[in-house]
Every structure is written in C-alpha cells, then in structure tokens.
Design an enzyme around this catalytic site. Sequence first.
Site, PDB file in Angstrom:
ATOM      1  NE  ARG A 211      -3.190   2.921   2.447  1.00 34.17           N
ATOM      2  CZ  ARG A 211      -4.342   3.018   3.240  1.00 34.17           C
ATOM      3  NH1 ARG A 211      -4.957   2.195   3.995  1.00 34.17           N
ATOM      4  NH2 ARG A 211      -4.733   4.217   3.160  1.00 34.17           N
ATOM      5  NE  ARG A 220      -8.015   3.520   0.298  1.00 34.19           N
ATOM      6  CZ  ARG A 220      -8.837   4.257   1.067  1.00 34.19           C
ATOM      7  NH1 ARG A 220      -8.956   3.982   2.269  1.00 34.19           N
ATOM      8  NH2 ARG A 220      -9.317   5.490   0.521  1.00 34.19           N
ATOM      9  CG  ASP A 223      -8.137   1.343   4.592  1.00 27.02           C
ATOM     10  OD1 ASP A 223      -7.217   1.748   5.234  1.00 27.02           O
ATOM     11  OD2 ASP A 223      -9.249   1.758   5.023  1.00 27.02           O
ATOM     12  CG  ASP A 225      -9.411   1.533   8.892  1.00 26.87           C
ATOM     13  OD1 ASP A 225      -8.314   2.025   8.755  1.00 26.87           O
ATOM     14  OD2 ASP A 225     -10.014   1.999   7.813  1.00 26.87           O
TER      15      ASP A 225
END
Length: 296
Positions: A211, A220, A223, A225
């Site tokens: 990334r 991207r 990702d 999170d």
Amino acid sequence: MTGAQLDRIEVTGIRGWGHHGVLAAEKELGQEFSADVTLWLSTGPAGRADRLSRTVNYADVVADVHAEISTGSHDLLETLAERIAARILSGVGDPLVRRVDVVVHKPAAPVGLPVGDVRLAISREGAQVSAVLALGSNLGDREGYLARALERLTAEPGIDVSWTGPVVETQPVGGPDDQGPFLNTVIGVHTSLGPFDLLAVAQRLERDAHRERLVRWGPRTLDVDVITYGPHRSEDPELTLPHPRAHQRAFVLAPWHAAQPEAELPGHGSIAELLARAGDRDGLRPGPAITGYAAP
C-alpha cells in the site's frame, strides 16, 4: 503468552497498613503489608510517541495497590494478591497490561518463630479481547489482497479469527472521483495483543500488500482499520476507538451485521439501527465469494 514481545514495568515496595489474617488480633490491630507488581505490556508504542496515554500511569498503579492493602479484611494473603491482580487487569491496566505478577509481603506474620518475611507470588494473564477489523481494496487484485490478508491474519501469533463477514462492493466514499469501486468486509478476532500491537499488525498487512499513502482516501491495494477493541475508548490520534466514522459507513456495518445481527458499536448502539440510517447503504452490492470469508 504468544503475540507481540512484552516488556515489563516493575513497581516494588508499595506499603500499607492492613487488617488481613486469620487471627482476631490481626484483624483488630492490623500490621504493615507491602506488595511488588510487575506489569507486562508492550511499551514500544508509548516510547516511540512519548505519550502517557499509550502506557500505564505508575501513580495510578500504586494508588490501586495501596487501596487494596489498606481497605477491607481478608483471611488469606492469597485473596489479597488475587484482588490486587484483578484490580490492575480490569482497571488501571486495562487493556494495555496483558499479564501481571504480584508479590505480597507479610513480614510480621504470626507464625510462632522469628522469620524475615512471608511472601506470596502469583501471576495472572489478562483475558483475550474481542476486536473488529475492517478491510477494503480498490486497486489491483482486490480479491487476492483480501484473501491474503485473511490468510496472514489467521497465522498471526496472539490473534484468533472468530468470524468473517461477507464481501460487499461499494463506490468510494470521499477521496478522488476517478477511483474504482471497493471490495469491503469485516473480520472479528479474539486477541491477546494490546490495541496498539493490533494496529501494528493491521499496518503490516497493508505493507505486505504494498500500500502507498499518496492521497487522502485515495485508491489503495489494502486498507485495514481497527474498528473496535472490546469496549475500550481511545482518543489517540493514531488509534481512535471506536473508529470515528464506522457508525456512518454501510460498507462496514453491512458485512458486520450479516455476521453478527445483534452486535453493537460501543458508544453508538445497535449495528442494525446504524445500518438503517447509513447514507451509503443504497450503494452496496454483493461482492465476490472469497475463500475464508462468509458467503455474500
């Protein structure tokens, strides 16, 4: 304990006047007790950022241990030690402290003959924490990046994948207008890692997918999170918990709701109710079947 390398903070000689013991005179008159505690946690995040919020405040530890020594009355040192350990793991040390060692000293114990000290030592580990991760990809081999992320996460020490949501496809929310649609999903884990160590795992998964962070909310390859870490709240600029926008994002809420219909987002309520109000819910489409993830 497997997972991230744990460091230790040692606080010794915490003294207090207590009324613990099996004899009536011990409970009435009291005597001095002391305790040593060793806190096992990852101190790297605090050291690198120089932030107290990423470690344990020693003053709070001392206050908690002193309070357990000087209040209440227990027959056994074993009970006092258990209460100290539980108070640290569920209070001042939660969720950063993953293990605590406690040594309680009773130098004036009435054992019938002179002794230098009576000590009891215990070691207790913190419970595993349930956490939710959100994954997304809109660049390159989207399905391959999600599949590899799950594979690597499953093999990560200190992490047990407990459930996966289905993959959904959505248009990007925010960022440049010329980027392609995302594949999104969520994963539930149980972990013995602290919250910042779990964040470090998420960042390693992103690096493994090569990334690049060139444009805010830009395209991207991957990702990852951290959405929740148990009920823990954090205002740290690098790890806000719960995730500050998760309650508004259907691409997080929908796969989470499909996997756990009764789930709640700490501080925001029912996932089902949040999903019903999410502005981007009409743009969700079933994503492809990816090995390891729940069926769309």
